[in-house]
Design an enzyme around this catalytic site. Sequence first.
Site, mmCIF file in Angstrom:
data_model
loop_
_atom_site.group_PDB
_atom_site.id
_atom_site.type_symbol
_atom_site.label_atom_id
_atom_site.label_comp_id
_atom_site.label_asym_id
_atom_site.label_seq_id
_atom_site.Cartn_x
_atom_site.Cartn_y
_atom_site.Cartn_z
ATOM 1 N N GLU A 131 92.717 20.505 35.594
ATOM 2 C CA GLU A 131 92.063 20.903 34.342
ATOM 3 C C GLU A 131 91.180 19.790 33.792
ATOM 4 O O GLU A 131 90.136 20.057 33.193
ATOM 5 C CB GLU A 131 93.132 21.232 33.286
ATOM 6 C CG GLU A 131 93.646 22.645 33.323
ATOM 7 C CD GLU A 131 92.651 23.630 32.748
ATOM 8 O OE1 GLU A 131 91.658 23.934 33.440
ATOM 9 O OE2 GLU A 131 92.898 24.120 31.634
ATOM 10 N N THR A 184 82.654 25.601 26.909
ATOM 11 C CA THR A 184 83.885 25.102 26.286
ATOM 12 C C THR A 184 83.623 23.848 25.468
ATOM 13 O O THR A 184 84.174 23.661 24.393
ATOM 14 C CB THR A 184 84.928 24.783 27.377
ATOM 15 O OG1 THR A 184 85.135 25.953 28.147
ATOM 16 C CG2 THR A 184 86.254 24.377 26.755
#
Lengths: 309, 309
Positions: A131, A184
């Site tokens: 991630e 994001t």
Amino acid sequence: MDSIRVFAPATVANVACGFDIFGFAVDNPGDQITLTASDEPGVRIIDIIGDEGRLPREAGRNTASIAIQTYLKQINRLDVGLDVILHKQMPLGSGLGSSAASAVAGVFAANELLGRPLPIMKLLPFAMEGERIACGSAHADNVGPSLLGGFVVVRSYQPLDVIRIDTPANLFCTLVHPDIEVNTKDARFILKNEVSLKNTITQMGNVAGLIAGLMTPDYDLISRSLVDVIIEPVRSILIPEFNEAKQAALDNGALGCSISGSGPSMFALCRDAQTAEQVGAAMQQAFLSVGITSEAYVSQINKQGPKIL
Amino acid sequence: MDSIRVFAPATVANVACGFDIFGFAVDNPGDQITLTASDEPGVRIIDIIGDEGRLPREAGRNTASIAIQTYLKQINRLDVGLDVILHKQMPLGSGLGSSAASAVAGVFAANELLGRPLPIMKLLPFAMEGERIACGSAHADNVGPSLLGGFVVVRSYQPLDVIRIDTPANLFCTLVHPDIEVNTKDARFILKNEVSLKNTITQMGNVAGLIAGLMTPDYDLISRSLVDVIIEPVRSILIPEFNEAKQAALDNGALGCSISGSGPSMFALCRDAQTAEQVGAAMQQAFLSVGITSEAYVSQINKQGPKIL
């Protein structure tokens, strides 16, 4: 076993009131990965299907292969060779935890292929490392629920403290992904660094109410608690027709509706499958009324996490 | 029945991470009230025992009588006459919900004396009205648990949404009241109106963890979650030896320790009675080391709320 194929679920992070601390997994969509043992040490991306060529093929830059490499290094098995085929089965940058699902699928598959040297809970840091490459920070609110299944609280990062919360058997999730893109990093950038004490108190009340509602279970309490006074008012401006789609969900019986992760996908929680289907259709219609097409997914909360196919 | 005597429990508001939303009741201490029916309509304070003359005797200014008056007006029984004797059995302005206990005892006693025209849950707004007089605002995080017993979440005020949370059978509370005074209004005044998003997230994680820990039950999770990064760092400076007393509690096996309400009392939660006693002695010793005397109370979480004596 010299080859394995694994599914890992998509996830909804934040879940209205729980910015950066709540996430849950769904049965649909999710990613698949195929790992094949090779005599040549190292991790190689052989193919990625379904990403329209947008994800990096270099093993050192891809979320799934980085998670696997970090794992192999930790268990001191750099002698292992793995060929990776990634089957992306959900939109990228959609707020559905796409990179988390790939990282979780990869590290779970590698651990199974090697005879499960580590218990599943111990795989979390490696998926988080994947991630970090995708999002710039090692968040656990997507990889946590994708790996463990169910509804998860990330109580703390230092030390990492991830708690699994029981959810009602019949809780259904509707996901709608409008065909627009939200970065994001942009979604995080527009957030304010300060929150009023009043809003903090309101949000804490909803956080407590949602956990109590899920564990009791009490659908009305879940519904009353699915309210976000901190993040949604800011981020929703990045999603055209957000208010209309949310209202359509509530008008059609959703317990609550908000942004999935950092968007642009939206989620709704519902008491049953039929309501969830109806909610999805109404939300899609709201987007379509301004010319935005979308995909809708309806499933139960995924309780299992990744599974071998 | 023309006379009734009722006990209502003291309460710990905030409970570390849950500023303005969490509260729980204890078996000891608490207040007692005696109501006697009179032929003369209206509510009169006949006597207050144990307040050293500090509480107002006028019915229109006293927390307990105001709560009763508000209740009688609501049920349309202004014909009723009630003589009130209040037995204060805990320190005033101590952070133990003294005014809340008096208001709850009063309104509960009146409702019982009149044959219970309202269910107990419906009495909350009248007790809150008593709190408004004592504290300047109609908070529910003390009257809620004092009236309902147990651990309570005040999820919302508009509309009022108070949720009762199950607690482990063997959870014990230590209360230590150092003989110093903190004004509730000062304690509120020094708080900042803004909280960093980072601290908000940390606090939400602990709020979620504490609810999950209590409901599971999971003592270790309760312990990890009894952390306040927003209020305690500011308010604890008003309590001399706070850090030493807290450390003494933790060193002696407390699950967690923080300020009770707006202080100066401190609470600790413990796994059993013996630990709770030991924790109380150690905290008292910490205060005594700088010449501050204190009272300590040890009891289980009160699950019943007010009771007729």
